[in-house]
Design a protein around this motif. Structure first.
Motif, PDB file in Angstrom:
ATOM      1  N   LEU A   1       0.916  -1.202  -0.093  1.00 54.96           N
ATOM      2  CA  LEU A   1       0.045  -0.125   0.046  1.00 54.96           C
ATOM      3  C   LEU A   1       0.789   1.379   0.034  1.00 54.96           C
ATOM      4  N   ALA A   2       0.550   2.083  -0.887  1.00 59.19           N
ATOM      5  CA  ALA A   2       1.376   3.444  -0.761  1.00 59.19           C
ATOM      6  C   ALA A   2       0.712   4.355   0.327  1.00 59.19           C
ATOM      7  N   GLY A   3       1.783   5.142   1.023  1.00 61.74           N
ATOM      8  CA  GLY A   3       1.430   5.797   2.169  1.00 61.74           C
ATOM      9  C   GLY A   3       2.362   5.390   3.292  1.00 61.74           C
ATOM     10  N   THR A   4       1.784   6.179   4.305  1.00 61.72           N
ATOM     11  CA  THR A   4       2.519   5.973   5.568  1.00 61.72           C
ATOM     12  C   THR A   4       1.517   5.250   6.669  1.00 61.72           C
ATOM     13  N   TYR A   5       1.961   5.199   7.676  1.00 61.92           N
ATOM     14  CA  TYR A   5       1.085   4.733   8.879  1.00 61.92           C
ATOM     15  C   TYR A   5      -0.204   5.549   9.051  1.00 61.92           C
ATOM     16  N   ASP A   6       0.033   6.956   9.078  1.00 60.41           N
ATOM     17  CA  ASP A   6      -1.266   7.665   9.184  1.00 60.41           C
ATOM     18  C   ASP A   6      -1.986   8.120   7.553  1.00 60.41           C
TER      19      ASP A   6
ATOM     20  N   ARG B   1       2.151  19.502   3.548  1.00 58.56           N
ATOM     21  CA  ARG B   1       1.648  18.785   2.372  1.00 58.56           C
ATOM     22  C   ARG B   1       2.925  18.520   1.474  1.00 58.56           C
ATOM     23  N   GLU B   2       4.078  19.375   1.766  1.00 61.10           N
ATOM     24  CA  GLU B   2       4.998  19.141   0.855  1.00 61.10           C
ATOM     25  C   GLU B   2       5.938  17.446   1.240  1.00 61.10           C
ATOM     26  N   TRP B   3       5.511  17.315   2.637  1.00 63.18           N
ATOM     27  CA  TRP B   3       6.278  16.017   3.321  1.00 63.18           C
ATOM     28  C   TRP B   3       5.699  15.036   2.611  1.00 63.18           C
ATOM     29  N   ALA B   4       4.192  14.999   2.921  1.00 57.50           N
ATOM     30  CA  ALA B   4       3.363  13.769   2.639  1.00 57.50           C
ATOM     31  C   ALA B   4       3.228  13.636   1.411  1.00 57.50           C
ATOM     32  N   SER B   5       3.236  14.576   0.595  1.00 59.07           N
ATOM     33  CA  SER B   5       3.234  14.452  -0.769  1.00 59.07           C
ATOM     34  C   SER B   5       4.490  13.615  -1.299  1.00 59.07           C
TER      35      SER B   5
ATOM     36  N   GLY C   1       4.525   9.728  -2.895  1.00 59.72           N
ATOM     37  CA  GLY C   1       4.938   9.523  -4.228  1.00 59.72           C
ATOM     38  C   GLY C   1       6.242   8.364  -4.116  1.00 59.72           C
ATOM     39  N   GLN C   2       7.227   8.441  -3.200  1.00 60.00           N
ATOM     40  CA  GLN C   2       8.158   7.546  -2.975  1.00 60.00           C
ATOM     41  C   GLN C   2       7.605   6.252  -2.709  1.00 60.00           C
ATOM     42  N   THR C   3       6.543   6.024  -2.129  1.00 64.03           N
ATOM     43  CA  THR C   3       6.124   4.771  -1.764  1.00 64.03           C
ATOM     44  C   THR C   3       5.285   4.238  -3.005  1.00 64.03           C
TER      45      THR C   3
ATOM     46  N   GLY D   1      -2.988  15.565  -6.777  1.00 62.13           N
ATOM     47  CA  GLY D   1      -2.830  14.688  -8.015  1.00 62.13           C
ATOM     48  C   GLY D   1      -2.459  13.217  -7.793  1.00 62.13           C
ATOM     49  N   PHE D   2      -3.012  12.520  -6.709  1.00 60.90           N
ATOM     50  CA  PHE D   2      -2.973  11.009  -6.510  1.00 60.90           C
ATOM     51  C   PHE D   2      -4.227  10.512  -6.964  1.00 60.90           C
ATOM     52  N   ALA D   3      -4.099   9.227  -7.650  1.00 60.70           N
ATOM     53  CA  ALA D   3      -5.168   8.709  -7.960  1.00 60.70           C
ATOM     54  C   ALA D   3      -5.985   7.668  -6.832  1.00 60.70           C
ATOM     55  N   VAL D   4      -7.249   8.053  -6.630  1.00 59.09           N
ATOM     56  CA  VAL D   4      -7.992   7.534  -5.794  1.00 59.09           C
ATOM     57  C   VAL D   4      -9.574   7.657  -6.181  1.00 59.09           C
TER      58      VAL D   4
END
Length: 395
Positions: free
Chosen positions: A81-86, A97-101, A105-107, A151-154
């Protein structure tokens, strides 16, 4: 494919459903060896580090206290799954937003990388987050809005599993097969890998084991659960919990094309290619008893899992596997990724996100061991911590 009666066969004791393929065991270390880098822990993150090091021409020795992927890396739910624990909107609120994005993207890139590396172990299926209450459904909508704004797909989902979100780029995988594939490839490229070789002392330039030692320029420790047992200095920063799962015989009672997370991610399940159902969850119902180094399944959580299997998923096929794993959690939900002792880099405490975040951390540790720094590591760390280290260096 036939359906099965509700009375279960005798489940295999504490064996993950993934352990269904032959494996030629690796020998334990006997004697002294030398390498540029020693990697402690041959799960997903450790093998990602080994692969990164080999790609840059470094010599590598890897050791594991058990078998390749014998810990959480080969005993998880098989989700990529993309993303982090949160959830994404929570990460934006907490860390910007900059960090989360950047991390999201890296995941996404890491999931695609894993599919390309081991296509026989990874299926790009998408995944579902299903809401159990109106409040959680509202939270799903907030998550969708934040992802779409960046800009992420969901997509909004309303189907047989329930209502929630569909993430089209996520994947399902066979975690043990992937790790064993990476281990075989690494050995073919010259890495010396040893099973049943616990690290009893880890220090700058040396890893001591019961029957030998590895002398090296740097050490990478890639251990998720029980990391605080190897490094007492990390107590309070990471804590080990037990996660439990079960699996069934193949069944056609349901058709589940993609992995599912429900009730804020506490329950998770998928249907494998051969029809088996793999289900985990209910850690929060175990209370303090699930904050443990023990990794034998407990009757109370297994009973809840089986009840959920029968009543919520609607599957009567017999349970054939029951198992548990040790997983590290941190107060922030962000991984431990740091030089814990001079020349010793450690990663773990993935808070249930180790399949993707752990692989990124393994690559980042390898970069730190090679050069002393890593832009990838800085991406994965909390922004305030990165800024603090930069200020200390400039000062």
């Amino acid at each position: 494919m036939t359906q099965h009666p509700s009375s279960p066969d005798q489940p295999r004791p504490n064996t993950p459903v993934w352990d269904d393929e032959p494996w030629a065991a690796l020998p334990p270390l006997d004697g002294d060896v030398r390498a540029d880098v020693c990697v402690v822990g041959l799960g997903g993150s450790g093998l990602a580090g080994v692969t990164e090091l080999l790609g840059h021409g470094f010599s590598v020795v890897g050791v594991d206290a058990g078998m390749v992927a014998g810990g959480a890396a080969g005993r998880n739910g098989g989700f990529l799954l993309a993303g982090t624990y949160d959830f994404y909107h929570d990460a934006v609120r907490k860390l910007g937003r900059e960090w989360a994005s950047s991390v999201y993207g890296q995941t996404l890139e890491q999931v695609a990388r894993m599919a390309a590396e081991t296509p026989d172990a990874v299926r790009i299926t998408g995944s579902l987050r299903i809401a159990d209450t109106p409040g959680e459904e509202d939270d799903c909508r907030r998550q969708m809005q934040a992802l779409q704004a960046d800009g992420f797909a969901v997509e909004w989902y309303d189907g047989p599993e329930g209502r929630g979100l569909l993430f089209p780029a996520d994947a399902a995988f066979q975690p043990l097969r992937r790790c064993r594939t990476l281990a075989r490839r690494a050995a073919d490229r010259g890495a010396r890998l040893y099973e049943h070789t616990p690290a009893v002392d880890i220090r700058h330039g040396e890893v001591v084991t019961p029957a030998g030692r590895v002398r090296c320029g740097a050490v990478i420790v890639a251990v998720d659960g029980r990391l605080e047992g190897l490094f007492p200095e990390l107590r309070g920063h990471v804590r080990t919990a037990r996660l439990q799962m079960l699996a069934t015989a193949p069944t056609d009672e349901v058709r589940l094309p993609r992995p599912v997370y429900a009730r804020w991610g506490y329950e998770y399940w998928q249907q494998l290619a051969d029809g088996r159902i793999a289900l985990g969850g209910f850690r929060d119902f175990g209370g303090e008893g699930e904050w443990t180094d023990a990794w034998e399944p407990s009757e109370s959580i297994q009973a809840r899992l089986e009840g959920f299997l029968r009543e919520r998923i609607g599957v009567k096929a017999p349970v054939t596997h029951r198992w548990a794993a040790s997983v590290g959690y941190t107060p922030s939900g962000l991984p431990v990724l740091e030089e814990v002792r001079p020349g010793v880099w450690a990663a773990g405490g993935y808070s249930g996100t180790g399949n993707v975040i752990g692989a990124l951390c393994g690559r980042a540790m390898a970069q730190m061991a090679m050069t002393g720094g890593s832009a990838l590591a800085d991406t994965l760390r909390e922004p305030a911590a990165v800024a603090g280290r930069a200020a200390a260096v400039s000062g």
